[in-house]
Design an enzyme around this catalytic site. Structure first.
Site, PDB file in Angstrom:
ATOM      1  N   LYS A  13     -17.139  21.198  18.732  1.00  0.00           N
ATOM      2  CA  LYS A  13     -15.748  20.919  18.323  1.00  0.00           C
ATOM      3  C   LYS A  13     -15.425  19.430  18.447  1.00  0.00           C
ATOM      4  O   LYS A  13     -14.826  18.848  17.556  1.00  0.00           O
ATOM      5  CB  LYS A  13     -14.751  21.719  19.192  1.00  0.00           C
ATOM      6  N   ARG A  88      -6.401  28.220  24.093  1.00  0.00           N
ATOM      7  CA  ARG A  88      -7.524  28.930  24.702  1.00  0.00           C
ATOM      8  C   ARG A  88      -7.103  30.291  25.235  1.00  0.00           C
ATOM      9  O   ARG A  88      -7.949  31.034  25.731  1.00  0.00           O
ATOM     10  CB  ARG A  88      -8.076  28.111  25.857  1.00  0.00           C
ATOM     11  N   ARG A 127     -26.155  18.118  27.230  1.00  0.00           N
ATOM     12  CA  ARG A 127     -25.111  17.207  26.741  1.00  0.00           C
ATOM     13  C   ARG A 127     -24.896  16.044  27.715  1.00  0.00           C
ATOM     14  O   ARG A 127     -24.824  16.226  28.909  1.00  0.00           O
ATOM     15  CB  ARG A 127     -23.805  17.978  26.553  1.00  0.00           C
ATOM     16  N   ARG A 154     -21.230  15.707  32.344  1.00  0.00           N
ATOM     17  CA  ARG A 154     -19.976  16.257  32.865  1.00  0.00           C
ATOM     18  C   ARG A 154     -20.269  17.212  34.013  1.00  0.00           C
ATOM     19  O   ARG A 154     -21.224  17.982  33.958  1.00  0.00           O
ATOM     20  CB  ARG A 154     -19.244  17.023  31.759  1.00  0.00           C
ATOM     21  N   ARG A 165     -18.035  29.318  32.245  1.00  0.00           N
ATOM     22  CA  ARG A 165     -17.221  28.851  31.108  1.00  0.00           C
ATOM     23  C   ARG A 165     -17.425  29.759  29.890  1.00  0.00           C
ATOM     24  O   ARG A 165     -16.481  30.047  29.165  1.00  0.00           O
ATOM     25  CB  ARG A 165     -17.586  27.404  30.766  1.00  0.00           C
TER      26      ARG A 165
HETATM   27  P1  AMP Z   1     -13.242  21.121  27.238  1.00  0.00           P
HETATM   28  O1  AMP Z   1     -13.519  19.658  27.273  1.00  0.00           O
HETATM   29  O2  AMP Z   1     -12.390  21.506  26.060  1.00  0.00           O
HETATM   30  O3  AMP Z   1     -14.490  21.969  27.350  1.00  0.00           O
HETATM   31  O4  AMP Z   1     -12.332  21.456  28.525  1.00  0.00           O
HETATM   32  C1  AMP Z   1     -12.814  21.207  29.817  1.00  0.00           C
HETATM   33  C2  AMP Z   1     -12.042  22.040  30.829  1.00  0.00           C
HETATM   34  O5  AMP Z   1     -10.654  21.649  30.793  1.00  0.00           O
HETATM   35  C3  AMP Z   1     -12.031  23.529  30.590  1.00  0.00           C
HETATM   36  O6  AMP Z   1     -13.187  24.181  31.117  1.00  0.00           O
HETATM   37  C4  AMP Z   1     -10.750  23.941  31.315  1.00  0.00           C
HETATM   38  O7  AMP Z   1     -10.936  23.945  32.725  1.00  0.00           O
HETATM   39  C5  AMP Z   1      -9.826  22.796  30.973  1.00  0.00           C
HETATM   40  N1  AMP Z   1      -9.089  23.025  29.707  1.00  0.00           N
HETATM   41  C6  AMP Z   1      -9.210  22.337  28.538  1.00  0.00           C
HETATM   42  N2  AMP Z   1      -8.383  22.837  27.603  1.00  0.00           N
HETATM   43  C7  AMP Z   1      -7.740  23.868  28.192  1.00  0.00           C
HETATM   44  C8  AMP Z   1      -6.775  24.804  27.734  1.00  0.00           C
HETATM   45  N3  AMP Z   1      -6.304  24.790  26.464  1.00  0.00           N
HETATM   46  N4  AMP Z   1      -6.332  25.747  28.619  1.00  0.00           N
HETATM   47  C9  AMP Z   1      -6.771  25.782  29.894  1.00  0.00           C
HETATM   48  N5  AMP Z   1      -7.698  24.944  30.382  1.00  0.00           N
HETATM   49  C10 AMP Z   1      -8.178  23.990  29.545  1.00  0.00           C
END
Ligand code: AMP
Length: 208
Positions: A13, A88, A127, A154, A165
């Protein structure tokens, strides 16, 4: 053009969002990026979010919804936006729809980037990101190919967090595919191709 990008962590994404903002000049709203910046800056939001992020859990809806609703008021979203990593949960999706309704706006496309789970685990483990420009690369990139910066992994891309996740994605986020299918906005692309091929498929769907 207003786009929601859906897909498991590691589906690509972020990579596709970068290409879309470059091509269409629309705003990129990545809740993961906003939350990571808040954690680095040590803000209240960051302090509250960090434990959930480190565990691969979702940050509570109330925190995330507020920050996206505020971000949607920024001027740079007027020409359009890409939501990457939001919504999400069903609660987030409903809040987004009602906020956009209230603003007289809507989603044009909810693009699901589809990748098999075994490919996702491999991708997330490999990654690496550039700590300077945010370039998304792999463990083969010793330094950032875009700017020469140092690459890092990360915290939540480490093996012990990845499976959680993915299970959170299956239980909380995957059901949103039906939500957007029901609204007639869902389109799917095969994410198990080169980033260029995925982008070409997306462009074929949304038009240039
Ligand atoms: P991402 O970079 O999108 O994979 O997000 C990293 C982490 O941020 C996720 O594993 C969640 O802990 C948190 N996070 C990101 N977006 C959301 C969301 N829309 N709702 C809840 N937690 C989020």
């Amino acid at each position: 053009m207003n786009i929601v990008l859906l897909g498991a962590p590691g589906a690509g994404k972020g990579t596709q969002a970068e290409r879309l903002i470059e091509k269409y000049g629309i705003a990129h709203i990545s809740t993961g990026d906003i939350l990571r910046a808040a954690v680095s800056a040590g803000t209240d939001l960051g302090k509250q979010a960090q434990k959930f992020m480190d565990a691969g859990e979702l940050v509570p809806d109330t925190l995330v919804i507020d920050l996206v609703m505020e971000r949607l008021l920024d001027d740079d979203t007027k020409e359009g936006f890409i939501l990457d990593g939001f919504p999400r949960t069903a609660t987030q999706a409903v809040a987004l729809t009602s906020k956009l309704d209230e603003m007289g706006r809507g989603i044009d496309f909810a693009i699901a980037v589809e990748v098999a789970p075994e490919v996702i685990v491999e991708r997330l483990s490999n990654r690496r990101l550039c700590e300077v420009c945010g370039y998304i690369g792999t463990s083969k990139d010793e330094v950032c190919p875009a700017c020469g910066g140092s690459m890092y992994q990360r915290e939540d891309d480490k093996a012990e967090t990845i499976l959680n996740r993915l299970s959170v994605y299956d239980s909380s986020t995957a059901p949103l595919l039906d939500y957007y299918r029901g609204a007639g906005q869902l389109v799917a692309v095969n994410g198990d191709q080169s980033p260029e091929a995925v982008f070409a498929d997306i462009q074929a769907i949304i038009g240039s």
